[in-house]
Structure formats: structure tokens, C-alpha cells
Design a protein around this motif. Structure first.
Motif, PDB file in Angstrom:
ATOM      1  N   ALA A  81       4.891 -64.960  47.910  1.00 33.11           N
ATOM      2  CA  ALA A  81       5.670 -63.728  48.066  1.00 33.11           C
ATOM      3  C   ALA A  81       6.673 -63.832  49.206  1.00 33.11           C
ATOM      4  CB  ALA A  81       4.732 -62.546  48.292  1.00 33.11           C
ATOM      5  N   VAL A  82       6.320 -64.550  50.270  1.00 34.94           N
ATOM      6  CA  VAL A  82       7.233 -64.681  51.409  1.00 34.94           C
ATOM      7  C   VAL A  82       8.565 -65.267  50.959  1.00 34.94           C
ATOM      8  CG1 VAL A  82       7.603 -65.845  53.622  1.00 34.94           C
ATOM      9  CG2 VAL A  82       5.370 -64.852  53.100  1.00 34.94           C
ATOM     10  N   GLU A  83       8.514 -66.205  50.020  1.00 33.04           N
ATOM     11  CA  GLU A  83       9.742 -66.833  49.535  1.00 33.04           C
ATOM     12  C   GLU A  83      10.637 -65.835  48.806  1.00 33.04           C
ATOM     13  OE1 GLU A  83      10.378 -69.837  50.467  1.00 33.04           O
ATOM     14  OE2 GLU A  83       8.387 -70.176  51.332  1.00 33.04           O
ATOM     15  N   LEU A  84      10.083 -64.730  48.360  1.00 29.18           N
ATOM     16  CA  LEU A  84      10.852 -63.742  47.600  1.00 29.18           C
ATOM     17  C   LEU A  84      11.442 -62.655  48.485  1.00 29.18           C
ATOM     18  CD1 LEU A  84       8.297 -63.254  44.658  1.00 29.18           C
ATOM     19  CD2 LEU A  84      10.250 -64.823  44.745  1.00 29.18           C
ATOM     20  N   THR A  85      11.043 -62.615  49.762  1.00 29.45           N
ATOM     21  CA  THR A  85      11.481 -61.536  50.652  1.00 29.45           C
ATOM     22  C   THR A  85      12.854 -61.836  51.246  1.00 29.45           C
ATOM     23  OG1 THR A  85      10.417 -62.520  52.593  1.00 29.45           O
ATOM     24  CG2 THR A  85       9.084 -61.032  51.229  1.00 29.45           C
ATOM     25  N   SER A  86      13.542 -60.771  51.704  1.00 28.79           N
ATOM     26  CA  SER A  86      14.875 -60.952  52.284  1.00 28.79           C
ATOM     27  C   SER A  86      15.083 -60.157  53.567  1.00 28.79           C
ATOM     28  CB  SER A  86      15.936 -60.534  51.266  1.00 28.79           C
ATOM     29  OG  SER A  86      15.833 -59.142  50.969  1.00 28.79           O
ATOM     30  N   VAL A 173       7.308 -68.395  57.263  1.00 30.06           N
ATOM     31  CA  VAL A 173       7.759 -69.604  56.574  1.00 30.06           C
ATOM     32  C   VAL A 173       7.280 -70.846  57.321  1.00 30.06           C
ATOM     33  CG1 VAL A 173       9.797 -70.961  55.936  1.00 30.06           C
ATOM     34  CG2 VAL A 173       9.730 -68.498  55.460  1.00 30.06           C
ATOM     35  N   ASP A 174       7.325 -70.804  58.651  1.00 31.20           N
ATOM     36  CA  ASP A 174       6.913 -71.957  59.455  1.00 31.20           C
ATOM     37  C   ASP A 174       5.402 -72.180  59.428  1.00 31.20           C
ATOM     38  OD1 ASP A 174       9.477 -72.560  60.182  1.00 31.20           O
ATOM     39  OD2 ASP A 174       9.378 -71.561  62.133  1.00 31.20           O
ATOM     40  N   LEU A 175       4.634 -71.103  59.567  1.00 31.00           N
ATOM     41  CA  LEU A 175       3.186 -71.250  59.713  1.00 31.00           C
ATOM     42  C   LEU A 175       2.446 -71.169  58.391  1.00 31.00           C
ATOM     43  CD1 LEU A 175       2.467 -69.201  62.964  1.00 31.00           C
ATOM     44  CD2 LEU A 175       2.902 -71.644  62.713  1.00 31.00           C
ATOM     45  N   ARG A 176       2.792 -70.238  57.565  1.00 29.25           N
ATOM     46  CA  ARG A 176       2.159 -70.000  56.266  1.00 29.25           C
ATOM     47  C   ARG A 176       0.661 -69.733  56.418  1.00 29.25           C
ATOM     48  NH1 ARG A 176       5.495 -71.248  52.118  1.00 29.25           N
ATOM     49  NH2 ARG A 176       3.786 -71.513  50.637  1.00 29.25           N
ATOM     50  N   PHE A 177       0.092 -69.015  55.470  1.00 27.06           N
ATOM     51  CA  PHE A 177      -1.348 -68.776  55.447  1.00 27.06           C
ATOM     52  C   PHE A 177      -2.064 -70.054  55.016  1.00 27.06           C
ATOM     53  CE2 PHE A 177       0.399 -64.493  54.765  1.00 27.06           C
ATOM     54  CZ  PHE A 177      -0.277 -63.794  55.757  1.00 27.06           C
ATOM     55  N   ASP A 178      -3.186 -70.313  55.644  1.00 26.31           N
ATOM     56  CA  ASP A 178      -3.995 -71.497  55.299  1.00 26.31           C
ATOM     57  C   ASP A 178      -4.790 -71.179  54.036  1.00 26.31           C
ATOM     58  OD1 ASP A 178      -5.732 -73.624  55.091  1.00 26.31           O
ATOM     59  OD2 ASP A 178      -6.246 -73.664  57.220  1.00 26.31           O
ATOM     60  N   THR A 179      -4.385 -71.770  52.914  1.00 26.40           N
ATOM     61  CA  THR A 179      -4.999 -71.435  51.628  1.00 26.40           C
ATOM     62  C   THR A 179      -6.373 -72.066  51.438  1.00 26.40           C
ATOM     63  OG1 THR A 179      -3.714 -73.224  50.611  1.00 26.40           O
ATOM     64  CG2 THR A 179      -2.808 -71.010  50.482  1.00 26.40           C
ATOM     65  N   ARG A 180      -6.829 -72.863  52.405  1.00 26.28           N
ATOM     66  CA  ARG A 180      -8.219 -73.336  52.349  1.00 26.28           C
ATOM     67  C   ARG A 180      -9.187 -72.215  52.687  1.00 26.28           C
ATOM     68  NH1 ARG A 180      -7.615 -78.158  56.528  1.00 26.28           N
ATOM     69  NH2 ARG A 180      -6.531 -76.421  57.553  1.00 26.28           N
ATOM     70  N   LEU A 181      -8.666 -71.166  53.322  1.00 28.64           N
ATOM     71  CA  LEU A 181      -9.482 -70.007  53.681  1.00 28.64           C
ATOM     72  C   LEU A 181      -9.380 -68.956  52.591  1.00 28.64           C
ATOM     73  CD1 LEU A 181      -8.277 -69.846  57.392  1.00 28.64           C
ATOM     74  CD2 LEU A 181     -10.451 -70.769  56.582  1.00 28.64           C
ATOM     75  N   ASP A 186      -5.567 -64.387  57.508  1.00 31.36           N
ATOM     76  CA  ASP A 186      -4.682 -63.530  58.304  1.00 31.36           C
ATOM     77  C   ASP A 186      -5.002 -63.640  59.794  1.00 31.36           C
ATOM     78  OD1 ASP A 186      -7.130 -62.342  57.725  1.00 31.36           O
ATOM     79  OD2 ASP A 186      -6.320 -60.317  57.527  1.00 31.36           O
ATOM     80  N   HIS A 187      -6.287 -63.638  60.169  1.00 23.83           N
ATOM     81  CA  HIS A 187      -6.663 -63.827  61.569  1.00 23.83           C
ATOM     82  C   HIS A 187      -6.269 -65.219  62.052  1.00 23.83           C
ATOM     83  CE1 HIS A 187      -9.884 -60.424  62.001  1.00 23.83           C
ATOM     84  NE2 HIS A 187      -8.748 -60.004  61.508  1.00 23.83           N
ATOM     85  N   ASP A 188      -6.467 -66.200  61.206  1.00 19.11           N
ATOM     86  CA  ASP A 188      -6.091 -67.575  61.544  1.00 19.11           C
ATOM     87  C   ASP A 188      -4.595 -67.663  61.841  1.00 19.11           C
ATOM     88  OD1 ASP A 188      -6.378 -70.641  61.407  1.00 19.11           O
ATOM     89  OD2 ASP A 188      -4.953 -70.237  59.784  1.00 19.11           O
ATOM     90  N   LEU A 189      -3.772 -67.033  61.031  1.00 17.48           N
ATOM     91  CA  LEU A 189      -2.330 -67.091  61.234  1.00 17.48           C
ATOM     92  C   LEU A 189      -1.934 -66.421  62.546  1.00 17.48           C
ATOM     93  CD1 LEU A 189       0.503 -66.965  58.764  1.00 17.48           C
ATOM     94  CD2 LEU A 189       0.585 -65.294  60.605  1.00 17.48           C
ATOM     95  N   LEU A 190      -2.535 -65.270  62.861  1.00 15.45           N
ATOM     96  CA  LEU A 190      -2.217 -64.589  64.115  1.00 15.45           C
ATOM     97  C   LEU A 190      -2.569 -65.444  65.327  1.00 15.45           C
ATOM     98  CD1 LEU A 190      -3.381 -60.926  63.350  1.00 15.45           C
ATOM     99  CD2 LEU A 190      -1.037 -61.754  63.563  1.00 15.45           C
ATOM    100  N   LEU A 191      -3.735 -66.087  65.293  1.00 14.76           N
ATOM    101  CA  LEU A 191      -4.145 -66.919  66.425  1.00 14.76           C
ATOM    102  C   LEU A 191      -3.253 -68.149  66.549  1.00 14.76           C
ATOM    103  CD1 LEU A 191      -7.979 -66.519  65.981  1.00 14.76           C
ATOM    104  CD2 LEU A 191      -6.669 -65.820  67.995  1.00 14.76           C
ATOM    105  N   ARG A 192      -2.860 -68.730  65.427  1.00 12.47           N
ATOM    106  CA  ARG A 192      -1.946 -69.868  65.485  1.00 12.47           C
ATOM    107  C   ARG A 192      -0.571 -69.444  65.990  1.00 12.47           C
ATOM    108  NH1 ARG A 192      -0.656 -71.980  60.681  1.00 12.47           N
ATOM    109  NH2 ARG A 192      -1.801 -70.545  59.334  1.00 12.47           N
ATOM    110  N   ALA A 193      -0.137 -68.263  65.581  1.00 14.74           N
ATOM    111  CA  ALA A 193       1.150 -67.763  66.055  1.00 14.74           C
ATOM    112  C   ALA A 193       1.137 -67.592  67.573  1.00 14.74           C
ATOM    113  CB  ALA A 193       1.479 -66.438  65.366  1.00 14.74           C
TER     114      ALA A 193
END
Length: 512
Positions: A81-86, A173-181, A186-193
Motif C-alpha cells: 500500500a505504501v507504494e500506492l500513496t502520494s 519506503v526505506d524501512l518497510r515492515f518486516d514481513t517475517r513478523l 509495527d512496534h519493530d518498525l518504530l524501534l528501528r526508526a
């Protein structure tokens, strides 16, 4: 469709769906009612077969982008979905969740600081007739507590939910959600950010109403495993994270992370028993480890030793920077280093005798804290109000502290203590379990693997053990292992619904 006006930061609201026919319409209505003048609505559906498509057709003229295609899970769909946003920011609002008010987005966007990468607020948790306001914390505080391993249920609830979080598209776009989870990406992405230096901004506004009891709750054990695997990566004390998620049992994870230090060479697993315990053996030839990126002055080590007169030296560039004697038992120790070890240093661990088994090690910035100590001035109370103090003292085999005591679990529970130099005796005060089949319970106490005393009580009566700290097997100026072995353990009455096998109630430890 929503307004295309370019006034203020733009927001792409994404709803990912799969078989959400009964929940989707309220969510879409909530998005369409927003007063902010720069919003687009993106819907990605994973080929629903329950009537969701009919709902989407009713809103077709109001949806800016609709994508219907199979996916491998919700985080795959969210990445796509991120790829579809503007727009500048992206927010994910699940089917069944709604914005708290028509001006929820507007209130957040008017508060955005120009260089913020992640902007978030509070949410209302709903489940049936239950409604609870969940306030988020500033992310610097969230991350600081996690780094120190100071986490609990209250801390967990201060992490913002993704339904209340606006993230810049470029960062997603840079980080993306980790699809192994499956449930906690979402928590993983925030902590990585936060870890890569993204600016995290908290706004004191209620963003959404988040419907509980959904997918993450249904996943049960998977949710716990994912949470632990994520949080421990960002903590200098992963064992504290493990203790929160897996009270009373050994963690299923490798104790070593980049923040504790990593094994490099010279470690070997010597059989199934070692594998189960998570230990690695080292010989007098030494083993090499790497310190974390930050400078450190202390090394904590846990393991098992069966050799009398064992000692361990810590070497930096062939210079001994710390040493400690090790008892012939399971052990924990803290070695204060005589100089600051630079980040990413190669350290050698050299035991005096072969086959020292190392379970875990961790580097820390400061010299050994007093949290392992008991002194005449500071008795230890094993209750909720003292949870932070006793966190390091309680080893395996304990439940969470309660108002007046802490229950041991099963047939074996560990304590780890270092007494002050003036201490002559330790007195362990506890009560037995009143729910044993015949009302009788026998408890044995061991110090550094040596049996010290055995006592019996009736119907949950009082139990006291006294440990002489002036003679063997107690080791002065070192961390000692105390083990309680209650027989039999027993569960509370069936009507409580509590399936724990409880041992004894530990209340306090005093020294004289």
C-alpha cells in the motif's frame, strides 16, 4: 473522493482488509468524515470472499486508490500500500477501527514540527462495552526504559499503536515492515526508526478508537514470542525482557545480542545438556567476544563451573583488565574492568581450568550497581512495590511479584545475592503453600549447590531459613546462588482458574 487541496501536510490513510464486510463501512465513514483538507484514501484488499467486495463497490467513488490482489499477510499488504500513496504521511487504520473525531487528523497535522518523521498520539481501546484511554509516552522515554530492560505491562501500553501513528512515506519506503513478523511488525518498525535517528514527535491528542480482541490477541503465544524477539534487540539487558515475557522459565532465545556483546570464537557446545541450557564451553586457550559499540566498564557473566579453584581473566589486547574467582556451581558474577573498553573491542575470556561453561555475558557502561546487595539497612521485600529492586535477584522459577509476596513456581527457584561485608547471617522469611494435597509441605534450601537446611510446615505456615555468611559454601564479596526446592508444589483451587504450580510465598530477606 477526499479533497486534493495541498494545504498543510498531506496524509494517506490506508485500510488493509481481508473478509471485513461487517467492520469495513464504519472505518471508511470515519475516514471520509475527516475535516483535514489534504487526505487520500487507499484500500488494499487481499481478495476477500465474504461480501467485502460489495462494501467496496458502494464506496468506489470515494476511494482514491483501490487494490485487490492476494497477499501473504497484513504487513505484506501494508508494504504494498505504501507504494500506492502520494502524501507526506501515511497512517494505517484497520477495518473496525475509527478516528476518535472528525478533526482527529487535522489536530495532529497542525501540530507537526517540520522535521518530524513519526508523529503519534493517544488512542481509546475498545472491547465490547469496555473503553480505556491509552496514553502514549515520548519515544525517548520508551526507548530508554527498554534499553535498561525496565519494562512491564504499563510500559508496553505506552507504545503507540499504528492506528494512531503517522509516518513519513519516505521513512516507510526505506524501512518497510518486516514481513517475517505476523503481529508486531509495527512496534519493530518504530524501534528501528528511532534507532536510525528518526525524529519521533508525540502530540497530546486522541487519534483513534482501536478495537481490541483482534488478530494479535488471537495469535496468543506467537504475539509473546514476537514481542520478546523485537524488544530484546534494543535492550542492554535482554534477560530482563525475557523474564517479563517468560516468567519462571528459561528464555527460548540466544542470550547474546549486539547490545550485550557477541560470541566470536573459542566456544563449543558439548552435548544435548549444554544445548538445552544454552551454554557454551571454553578452554584455557580462551574465547573471543566483541563488545558493543558503546564504551563499557563492566562485564556480567552467567554460567556453570564444576572445577574447584576456577578463575576467569578478561583480556584486552593481551592486557588483563579484570579477573574473578568462580565457585564450583552455577554462577553469576560482575567483573568491574580496570579501564574503559572502547566500543567494538575484541575481548578474550581466559579461564584458569578447562571446560568453563558460559551461558551469557553482557557489557555495561557503569561499574557494578548495588542492586545485587542486601545489607542490615536494606532488607529485601519481595512484593510489587519492590519489583524494580528485586528484578536482578529473582532468577528462574518465580512468578510476578504480588502485593505482599512473590510465589515460587514448580520444584526449583533461584535467588542471586551478594551480602555486604559486615553481614554474618541472612534470614529468608516465607510461608508455605496451603493448597498441597495433605496440607503439608517440605522445603529444602541450597547455597551454591550445597544443601543447607530442610524445613516442613503445615497448611501454609511460616518458614524461616538462616544462612551463615561467614563460612563455606557462602562466598563473601561475590554473587551467591540460593535455591529453594519445595515439595510438593500445588495449584490454587480449581475455581480460581489459576493453572500455576505454586511453591512457597517468599516475603523478605533480612541480614544481621
Amino acid at each position: 473522493m477526499l479533497s486534493n487541496s495541498r494545504s498543510g501536510p498531506g496524509v494517506s490513510v490506508v485500510t488493509a482488509t481481508l473478509n471485513a464486510a461487517n467492520e469495513l463501512a464504519p472505518t471508511l465513514e470515519s475516514i471520509l468524515a475527516q475535516t483535514h483538507q489534504n487526505i487520500e484514501l487507499i484500500v488494499v484488499d487481499g481478495c476477500s470472499w465474504d461480501g467485502t467486495q460489495a462494501v467496496l463497490r458502494r464506496y468506489a467513488d470515494k476511494i482514491d486508490v483501490l487494490s485487490v490482489q492476494p497477499d501473504a499477510g497484513i504487513y505484506y499488504a501494508m508494504n504494498a500500500a505504501v507504494e500506492l500513496t502520494s502524501r507526506d504521511f501515511v497512517l494505517f487504520l484497520n477495518a473496525g477501527d475509527v478516528f476518535n473525531s472528525a478533526d482527529a487528523i487535522s489536530r495532529i497535522m497542525t501540530s507537526v514540527e517540520g522535521n518530524s518523521d513519526v508523529v503519534y498520539g493517544d488512542h481509546v481501546y475498545t472491547n465490547g462495552h469496555i473503553e480505556l484511554l491509552k496514553r502514549s509516552a515520548r519515544f525517548e522515554q520508551i526507548a530508554a526504559q527498554l534499553f535498561e530492560g525496565e519494562i512491564d505491562v504499563e510500559w508496553l501500553e505506552t507504545i503507540p499503536c499504528h492506528q494512531a501513528t503517522f509516518v513519513r512515506k519516505a521513512l516507510l519506503v526505506d524501512l518497510r515492515f518486516d514481513t517475517r513478523l505476523l503481529v508486531s511488525a509495527d512496534h519493530d518498525l518504530l524501534l528501528r526508526a528511532h534507532d536510525v535517528g528518526a525524529k519521533m514527535q508525540y502530540v497530546d491528542e486522541i487519534v483513534c478508537r482501536y478495537r481490541g480482541g483482534g488478530f494479535s490477541v488471537a495469535m496468543g503465544e506467537r504475539t509473546k514470542l514476537e514481542g520478546a524477539s523485537i524488544y530484546r534487540r534494543f535492550s542492554a539487558y535482554p534477560e530482563r525482557v525475557d523474564k517479563f515475557f517468560f516468567p519462571g522459565v528459561r528464555s527460548p532465545f540466544d542470550p547474546q545480542t549486539y547490545l550485550t556483546g557477541l560470541r566470536l570464537a573459542g566456544f563449543r557446545q558439548a552435548g544435548p545438556a549444554d544445548v538445552d541450557a544454552g551454554t557454551h564451553r571454553i578452554s584455557t586457550a580462551g574465547a573471543r567476544i566483541m563488545s558493543p559499540a558503546r564504551p563499557c566498564r563492566r562485564l556480567d557473566i552467567t554460567g556453570i563451573n564444576a572445577t574447584p579453584d576456577q578463575a576467569l581473566s578478561v583480556l584486552l589486547e593481551n592486557d588483563v583488565v579484570g579477573t574473578s574467582r568462580i565457585p564450583a556451581t552455577e554462577f553469576r558474577m560482575q567483573i568491574n574492568l580496570d579501564r574503559t573498553v572502547p566500543g567494538d573491542s575484541i575481548i578474550t575470556l581466559a579461564p584458569r581450568a578447562d571446560d568453563l561453561a558460559i551461558r551469557s555475558f553482557s557489557f555495561h557502561e557503569n561499574a557494578a550497581p548495588p542492586s545485587w546487595h542486601v545489607s542490615p539497612e536494606s532488607p529485601l521485600y519481595f512484593r510489587t512495590s519492590s519489583a524494580a529492586v528485586i528484578a536482578e535477584i529473582l532468577g528462574e522459577g518465580w512468578s510476578q511479584p504480588e502485593e505482599t509476596h512473590t510465589w515460587s513456581l514448580g520444584t526449583r527457584s533461584e535467588l542471586w545475592l551478594k551480602a555486604s561485608a559486615t553481614t554474618r547471617f541472612l534470614r529468608c522469611i516465607m510461608t508455605g503453600n496451603p493448597h498441597t494435597p495433605d496440607g503439608r509441605q517440605t522445603v529444602s534450601l541450597l547455597v551454591n549447590d550445597v544443601p543447607i537446611a530442610t524445613a516442613t510446615c503445615e497448611r501454609g505456615g511460616a518458614l524461616e531459613f538462616e544462612i551463615d555468611c561467614t563460612t563455606s559454601p557462602w562466598l563473601s564479596a561475590q554473587i551467591n546462588q540460593i535455591v529453594l526446592k519445595p515439595q510438593p508444589p500445588a495449584p490454587p483451587p480449581p475455581e480460581t482458574g489459576d493453572a500455576r504450580m505454586l511453591g512457597v510465598c517468599l516475603r523478605e530477606i533480612r541480614c544481621f
